[in-house]
Design a protein around this motif. Sequence first.
Motif, mmCIF file in Angstrom:
data_model
loop_
_atom_site.group_PDB
_atom_site.id
_atom_site.type_symbol
_atom_site.label_atom_id
_atom_site.label_comp_id
_atom_site.label_asym_id
_atom_site.label_seq_id
_atom_site.Cartn_x
_atom_site.Cartn_y
_atom_site.Cartn_z
ATOM 1 N N GLN A 44 0.828 -1.207 0.000
ATOM 2 C CA GLN A 44 0.000 0.000 0.000
ATOM 3 C C GLN A 44 0.860 1.255 0.000
ATOM 4 O O GLN A 44 1.825 1.369 0.748
ATOM 5 N N GLY A 45 0.480 2.217 -0.838
ATOM 6 C CA GLY A 45 1.212 3.475 -0.858
ATOM 7 C C GLY A 45 0.590 4.445 -1.842
ATOM 8 O O GLY A 45 -0.111 4.052 -2.787
ATOM 9 N N ALA A 218 -0.567 -4.402 -5.356
ATOM 10 C CA ALA A 218 -0.270 -3.010 -5.033
ATOM 11 C C ALA A 218 -1.558 -2.206 -5.053
ATOM 12 O O ALA A 218 -2.322 -2.255 -6.029
ATOM 13 N N VAL A 219 -1.818 -1.467 -3.973
ATOM 14 C CA VAL A 219 -3.046 -0.682 -3.858
ATOM 15 C C VAL A 219 -2.717 0.710 -3.322
ATOM 16 O O VAL A 219 -1.626 0.960 -2.807
ATOM 17 N N TYR A 220 -3.701 1.606 -3.439
ATOM 18 C CA TYR A 220 -3.565 2.953 -2.914
ATOM 19 C C TYR A 220 -4.184 3.043 -1.518
ATOM 20 O O TYR A 220 -5.171 2.365 -1.234
ATOM 21 N N ASN A 240 3.164 -1.013 4.167
ATOM 22 C CA ASN A 240 3.043 0.375 3.730
ATOM 23 C C ASN A 240 4.361 0.842 3.136
ATOM 24 O O ASN A 240 5.420 0.701 3.749
ATOM 25 N N VAL A 241 4.282 1.374 1.927
ATOM 26 C CA VAL A 241 5.478 1.858 1.235
ATOM 27 C C VAL A 241 5.576 3.359 1.460
ATOM 28 O O VAL A 241 4.941 4.154 0.778
ATOM 29 N N ASN A 242 6.335 3.733 2.430
ATOM 30 C CA ASN A 242 6.574 5.147 2.723
ATOM 31 C C ASN A 242 8.004 5.315 3.196
ATOM 32 O O ASN A 242 8.421 4.661 4.158
#
Length: 534
Positions: A44-45, A218-220, A240-242
């Motif tokens: 997610q990101g 992969a999602v928002y 979470n991709v941050n």
Amino acid sequence: MSTNELHFRTEDLTLEDVEKYFVETDVDRQTIDILKSKKTVVLQGARGVGKSFLLKVAQKEMDDEFSNSKTLAVYVTFNKAGLLQTSEPERFKHWMLAKICNRIIREARKKGVLQNHSSVFSTLSAGGDDEVTASRLETLWRGLEDAWKTDSPPIQADSGLDPEMIKDAVEDLCDETGVGRVVLLVDEAAHVFIPEQQRQFFTVMRDLRSPYLSVKAAVYPGVTYFGDSFQMSHDAELINVNRNILDPEYLSSMRQIVIRQDPSLEVIVNRHGAVFDALAFAASGNPRTLLKTMSSASPLNTNNAQRVMREYYRDIIWSEHSALGDRYIGHRTVIDWGREFLQQEVIPMLRRNQRNSGDPDKRVFLWIHRDAPAAVKEALRLLCYSGILHEAGSGLVATRGVTGTRYMLNIGTRTGPESDPVTATNWLREAISIKRMIEFGANHELYGSIAKLDVERMDEVRQEFIKSQLDRSVDQLDMTAFARQKLRELGFDTVGKILAASEADFQQARYVGAVRSRRMMNIATAAVMEYLSG
């Protein structure tokens, strides 16, 4: 390469480019290893943080290791899901299953584990070998995608597939060919503003799970609906991709992301180190935002950086968020409220305290009570989708002992209104504390009339807008100037012309063969579909 040619979309890159440009951090390595594992994963990101890039790195590594590991990586993008806006929900399910199965067959053939007369997947069609099956499935999913052009039903809408059949076929593939397992990497998992598609996808994602097949999607953030049958705590691991702006290695890794693409920029970046650091910090961990602002600030210097930061963080990022309301009428009220809440209340509050307090206010975090109105939380989720906010922890206890969710404000939107955003950004980054937050309770006065909005009905009021967007210029698409110029030269200067084009059309240009046309099509289609999805 000049900074005007920096690539800020993964679709612009080959797998070899991805490997060359990859700047690994410890968190990235952990994420990639999990993507290569047997686990079911939801990645997610927000836009541009690197979800597609990480999927591609994982694919490249599994490809390179295939002779030893026998793990077959299958990458598939669902970015055209938005074209299937239909009252027949089964169309999306069959499109999705056909595309997944087709890609598994194609990838297995590419690796040489399916031979011309293999019949591992023949049970999925009415006879014929695997190549016949793959061709039939490709014809089906392309037909479903193209049905929007004529408003007519596709010639064929039923794939004849279900998840159990695909699982059985994959198990047969592994048993008969020596493949250990299949890792399905799904990018753009269903259209972000069509909840029914998302619920169907996650049900299928759960149903496909087996010892021989694992799915990574992969999602928002903020706009993903998992449905009742998919429970994150049981059915998948959420990542979470941050990029953490407080990480001591943050600035150096962002610097390397730029230099890997163009080594000649190293001298310029080092010469204007403070200016670059301001752009990198303002980007709040988003590599695409950094690359775009770097490109716009070329040649890099203080004046150009000041100009770009004002333009991007005062206007562009907000107008892009507001544009969601023009395309998705049901969400307009919460989209407009979210922008006003931050621009007119939260950010001025921070700037006012900063000017008037002996202890300058360097807060960039806000906290929302868990019992805040649903519409307020929806507005904040949509701001996360646009990258203006980033969720930074849920279930957190605030000063009065109650729990809620913490969000980080995009740094550029915090400092963009200042007269000298470069200096303001570098000043701010010196003393940010994750423990300091502006708190908004369950019934804050700023919630006003939005508190009574019926969130459940928002998705019932969805505008069929694709045809209304067909005459939009290619200039509105998020792609490099070079790619946009090439599309114009070929005559594909509108959204509609790009959607209607084929790889064969691109091959009419000089020096464009099968490989280059496929790459051009991928780049153009990805940009169009991201535009249509907001």
